[in-house]
Enzyme design. Structure first.
Site, mmCIF file in Angstrom:
data_model
loop_
_atom_site.group_PDB
_atom_site.id
_atom_site.type_symbol
_atom_site.label_atom_id
_atom_site.label_comp_id
_atom_site.label_asym_id
_atom_site.label_seq_id
_atom_site.Cartn_x
_atom_site.Cartn_y
_atom_site.Cartn_z
ATOM 1 N N HIS A 1 -5.732 -0.612 5.525
ATOM 2 C CA HIS A 1 -5.513 0.220 6.723
ATOM 3 C C HIS A 1 -6.559 0.091 7.826
ATOM 4 C CE1 HIS A 1 -8.084 2.794 4.272
ATOM 5 N NE2 HIS A 1 -7.101 3.162 3.484
ATOM 6 N N HIS B 1 1.546 5.105 -2.053
ATOM 7 C CA HIS B 1 1.090 6.106 -3.028
ATOM 8 C C HIS B 1 2.335 6.719 -3.660
ATOM 9 C CE1 HIS B 1 -3.151 6.039 -1.707
ATOM 10 N NE2 HIS B 1 -2.646 5.770 -0.522
ATOM 11 N N HIS C 1 -10.989 0.231 0.697
ATOM 12 C CA HIS C 1 -10.821 1.376 1.602
ATOM 13 C C HIS C 1 -12.167 1.524 2.301
ATOM 14 C CE1 HIS C 1 -9.752 5.737 2.511
ATOM 15 N NE2 HIS C 1 -11.071 5.743 2.644
ATOM 16 N N ASN D 1 -4.768 6.422 -7.054
ATOM 17 C CA ASN D 1 -5.314 7.794 -6.969
ATOM 18 C C ASN D 1 -4.312 8.846 -7.449
ATOM 19 O OD1 ASN D 1 -3.740 7.411 -4.653
ATOM 20 N ND2 ASN D 1 -5.075 8.604 -3.319
ATOM 21 N N HIS E 1 0.842 -1.216 0.000
ATOM 22 C CA HIS E 1 0.000 0.000 0.000
ATOM 23 C C HIS E 1 0.868 1.252 0.000
ATOM 24 C CE1 HIS E 1 -4.098 1.736 1.452
ATOM 25 N NE2 HIS E 1 -3.390 2.688 0.881
ATOM 26 N N ASP F 1 0.952 2.551 3.784
ATOM 27 C CA ASP F 1 0.080 3.650 3.352
ATOM 28 C C ASP F 1 0.902 4.937 3.181
ATOM 29 O OD1 ASP F 1 -2.083 5.012 2.417
ATOM 30 O OD2 ASP F 1 -3.314 4.780 4.210
ATOM 31 N N HIS G 1 2.850 14.157 0.865
ATOM 32 C CA HIS G 1 2.237 15.455 0.575
ATOM 33 C C HIS G 1 3.298 16.521 0.770
ATOM 34 C CE1 HIS G 1 -1.858 14.045 0.140
ATOM 35 N NE2 HIS G 1 -1.784 13.392 1.288
HETATM 36 O O1 DOR Z 1 -4.407 9.348 4.689
HETATM 37 C C1 DOR Z 1 -4.630 8.958 3.561
HETATM 38 N N1 DOR Z 1 -3.922 9.403 2.502
HETATM 39 N N2 DOR Z 1 -5.601 8.051 3.377
HETATM 40 C C2 DOR Z 1 -6.003 7.668 2.156
HETATM 41 O O2 DOR Z 1 -6.864 6.845 2.061
HETATM 42 C C3 DOR Z 1 -5.389 8.274 0.949
HETATM 43 C C4 DOR Z 1 -4.038 8.795 1.229
HETATM 44 C C5 DOR Z 1 -3.522 9.695 0.141
HETATM 45 O O3 DOR Z 1 -3.605 9.335 -1.028
HETATM 46 O O4 DOR Z 1 -2.980 10.748 0.475
HETATM 47 ZN ZN ZN Z 2 -7.044 4.228 1.885
#
Ligand code: DOR
Ligand code: ZN
Length: 424
Positions: free
Chosen positions: A232, A62, A179, A94, A60, A305, A309
């Site tokens: 998660h 991103h 999710h 995403n 998991h 996860d 950012h």
């Molecule tokens: O905290 C999160 N950030 N939860 C999610 O489900 C998506 C993720 C994100 O893509 O930033």
């Molecule tokens: Zn998620």
């Protein structure tokens, strides 16, 4: 090129190995595991005091590419992965555009190959645009290389759509990763709903926002005879529902992330936006339930996860901050705390971070089989270090663990027989 790892503790739960030995890599494969291998032609790595384990797999992550490369790129995400001991990551869809088409899946695979650092397994969107209405082209996406389907970041609110997603995925031998969030309950919540959210005056997200869709997805899997993976997990309620379902023989697997067992909502008193994620940090009772679930096998996988950012999204008022924290470079150390606490054995840790994610996703790895691709992580389980996000490989800095004193680190990460990360 030959590489000889000397005198490490080799831990491979799938092959029931836990012993001090040498491991020889040749032609990208594990070729021998024995005590006292001599090979004058090999580069030697002294693994005394270290653990030699199957490469960690994060199911998991991103990676943010395409579309949000200012937060992370496939290359920087992979650099962070190998620095954290991961030889492979599964990346969530995403992105922008959402990975709901063959062209995006192929793009990710191509960029990952160009970077040539860690293995990258795309997870494609379950529905077009992850909008929860129309299923994406599972067959086409699977053929392109998608390993699972998920609208992660968003729930699939419509139960019928979820049912068809799980049935459709099953017909392709693929998995849906859910999710679990009832958005009517989580609404504009900013943190776990409870005593602390009341004290802080922040709108809460109740645990039932997670428990209810977990129960729903398990009911669908049971009714249709399909399988589902719950992403998660953060609540005691979800743990209880998953545990009971597993006892009945429902094909459900589950993951949690290190922040959910390392921190509770108590930490939110600092108003650090790096403590904001979805699902939110929960109560100390939930934390205890997660640890018990990891111990008794209810939770199969520790996933990061990893959600990078930039300061644009995080250096703002708590209310406006984006959800998510980076995790690839802290996950192993936080998980090693569970070994020290007696929650997990070293072999359990390898199961949760390598063998089980490989099995759940149906990808290679998770074992040090003779003749298998040499995806190997060497860990110094006692190495002290202090988290400093400024020197992380990730492009983003949003970790609540900055400044934490850690014990245990990946010191060598080998992918397909090639060294991709070496400490120091
Ligand atoms: O905290 C999160 N950030 N939860 C999610 O489900 C998506 C993720 C994100 O893509 O930033
Ligand atoms: Zn998620």
């Amino acid at each position: 090129m030959k590489l000889l790892l000397k005198g490490g503790r080799i831990i491979d739960p799938l092959r029931k190995i836990d012993k001090i030995a040498d491991l020889l890599v040749d032609g990208g494969k594990v070729v021998r595991i024995e005590t006292n291998i001599e090979d004058p032609g090999a580069d030697i790595y002294d693994a005394g005091g270290m653990w030699i384990i199957p490469g960690l797999i994060d199911m998991h992550t991103h990676l943010r590419e395409p579309g949000y490369e200012y937060k992370e790129s496939i290359r920087t995400g992979c650099e962070a992965a190998v620095a954290g001991g991961f030889t492979a990551v599964a990346c969530m869809p995403n992105t922008n555009p959402v990975n709901d088409t063959r062209s995006v899946t192929e793009y990710i695979i191509r960029q990952a190959a160009l970077a040539g650092i860690a293995r990258v397994y795309p997870v494609a969107a379950a529905t077009r645009g992850s909008e929860g209405r129309v299923l994406s082209e599972f067959g086409d996406l699977k053929e392109a290389g998608a390993v699972a389907f998920s609208d992660d970041g968003k729930p699939v609110a419509d139960s019928a759509v979820m049912r068809y997603a799980m049935e459709y995925a099953a017909s392709f031998g693929a998995l849906v990763i859910s999710h679990c969030e009832d958005a009517t309950l989580s609404a504009d919540g900013l943190m776990n709903e409870g005593r602390i959210s009341t004290e802080l005056g922040l709108k809460g997200i109740p645990s039932i926002a997670e428990d209810i869709p977990v129960a729903r997805d398990i009911a669908i899997a049971e009714y249709t005879g399909t399988s589902v993976h719950i992403a998660h997990v953060s609540t005691a309620g979800a743990v209880r529902i998953i545990r009971e379902a597993k006892k009945r023989g429902v094909r459900v697997t589950a993951e949690t992330a290190p922040h959910y067992f390392s921190l509770s909502d108590e930490a939110l008193r600092e108003f650090d936006t790096n403590l904001k994620m979805n699902p939110p940090l929960r109560s100390t009772e939930d934390v205890a339930a997660l640890k018990e679930a990891l111990r008794d096998g209810t939770i199969d996988v520790i996933a990061t996860d990893h959600a990078p950012h930039s300061s644009i999204e995080k250096d703002v008022e708590f209310e406006y901050a984006a959800n998510g924290i980076i995790g690839l470079e802290t996950s192993l150390a936080l998980s090693l705390n569970l070994v020290r606490e007696g929650v997990l054995s070293p072999a359990d840790l390898v199961r949760k971070m390598s063998s089980n994610p490989a099995a759940v996703l149906g990808v290679r790895g998770g074992t040090l089989g003779i003749g298998a691709e040499a995806d190997i992580t060497v860990i110094d389980p006692n190495r002290p270090w202090t988290v400093d996000v400024r020197i992380f490989r990730s492009k983003s800095r949003n970790s609540p663990f900055h400044g934490w004193k850690m014990e245990g680190k990946a010191v060598l990460t080998i992918v397909g027989g090639a060294i991709k990360y070496r400490e120091g």
